[in-house]
Design a protein around this motif. Structure first.
Motif, PDB file in Angstrom:
ATOM      1  N   PRO A   1       7.928  -0.961   4.246  1.00  0.00           N
ATOM      2  CA  PRO A   1       6.816  -1.018   5.202  1.00  0.00           C
ATOM      3  C   PRO A   1       6.806   0.211   6.096  1.00  0.00           C
ATOM      4  N   THR A   2       5.643   0.504   6.632  1.00  0.00           N
ATOM      5  CA  THR A   2       5.477   1.588   7.600  1.00  0.00           C
ATOM      6  C   THR A   2       4.561   1.066   8.700  1.00  0.00           C
ATOM      7  N   ASP A   3       4.287   1.881   9.685  1.00  0.00           N
ATOM      8  CA  ASP A   3       3.457   1.404  10.791  1.00  0.00           C
ATOM      9  C   ASP A   3       1.974   1.643  10.575  1.00  0.00           C
TER      10      ASP A   3
ATOM     11  N   LEU B   1       0.827  -1.214   0.000  1.00  0.00           N
ATOM     12  CA  LEU B   1       0.000   0.000   0.000  1.00  0.00           C
ATOM     13  C   LEU B   1       0.860   1.263   0.000  1.00  0.00           C
ATOM     14  N   ASN B   2       1.934   1.243   0.775  1.00  0.00           N
ATOM     15  CA  ASN B   2       2.838   2.387   0.854  1.00  0.00           C
ATOM     16  C   ASN B   2       3.481   2.643  -0.516  1.00  0.00           C
ATOM     17  N   ARG B   3       3.843   1.564  -1.209  1.00  0.00           N
ATOM     18  CA  ARG B   3       4.429   1.692  -2.548  1.00  0.00           C
ATOM     19  C   ARG B   3       3.389   2.222  -3.534  1.00  0.00           C
ATOM     20  N   GLN B   4       2.196   1.666  -3.473  1.00  0.00           N
ATOM     21  CA  GLN B   4       1.148   2.020  -4.432  1.00  0.00           C
ATOM     22  C   GLN B   4       0.653   3.457  -4.261  1.00  0.00           C
ATOM     23  N   TYR B   5       0.484   3.901  -3.024  1.00  0.00           N
ATOM     24  CA  TYR B   5      -0.139   5.211  -2.787  1.00  0.00           C
ATOM     25  C   TYR B   5       0.828   6.320  -2.408  1.00  0.00           C
ATOM     26  N   ARG B   6       2.038   5.955  -1.970  1.00  0.00           N
ATOM     27  CA  ARG B   6       2.980   7.000  -1.552  1.00  0.00           C
ATOM     28  C   ARG B   6       4.318   6.899  -2.270  1.00  0.00           C
TER      29      ARG B   6
END
Length: 178
Positions: free
Chosen positions: A67-69, A57-62
């Motif tokens: 990984p993030t928390d 998700l972090n790759r796709q949207y940001r």
């Protein structure tokens, strides 16, 4: 309608009794934070995932391939604020009377505040790193995500100070101190 929490567990093995207890605590935090921010109604969706799920998700949207928390996807601001249910919404006559806001009648998404996604392994690691309970870390990430849904950010020192003070106030009231 009141402020409510819906949740999904995307981790392998899914949710169990432990997660049910987490949700009770998170519902309490949502009620406290909602009261303090004068948010009386709405739906918050929480997804529990692992590091790989949140990394995607972090790759796709940001555009951050790590990984993030916690991630938040608000339906109150930005481009997503314009998302509306376009098909005709069928309801009975008695259902139509239950809508309090005629402008939102027929829009089943009007009460959605947004989505919060939390990496459980990341929360566990951070709790150990910071020397406090997993419940406190999970609560911190959840309240942090909720405040993002409402438009708070921490892009500069003043914004960060305000947002983190609000988080700590909610956690303190819930008894989740360091």
């Amino acid at each position: 309608m009141t402020l409510s929490l819906e949740w999904i567990d995307e981790r392998e093995g899914g949710a169990g009794q432990r997660e049910e207890q987490w949700m009770e605590a998170l519902e309490k935090l949502l009620a406290i934070a909602g009261r303090k921010e004068e948010v009386e109604r709405g739906i918050v969706t929480l997804t529990l995932t692992d590091d790989e799920g949140i990394r995607e998700l972090n790759r796709q949207y940001r555009d951050l391939d790590k990984p993030t928390d916690v991630l938040s996807f608000s339906l109150l601001e930005g481009e997503q604020a314009d998302i509306r249910y376009e098909d005709e919404y069928e309801s009975s006559a008695e259902g139509e009377e239950s809508w309090e806001d005629d402008d939102k009648a027929g829009d089943p998404f009007s009460d959605l505040l947004g989505d919060i996604v939390i990496s459980v392994p990341r929360a566990e690691a951070q709790a150990a790193e910071y020397g406090h309970s997993f419940e406190r870390e999970l609560g911190f990430l959840f309240v942090h995500g909720f405040l993002h849904l409402l438009g708070y950010d921490h892009g500069d020192e003043e914004e960060e100070r305000l947002m983190f003070a609000k988080q700590e106030e909610v956690l303190r009231e819930a008894g989740l101190v360091r």
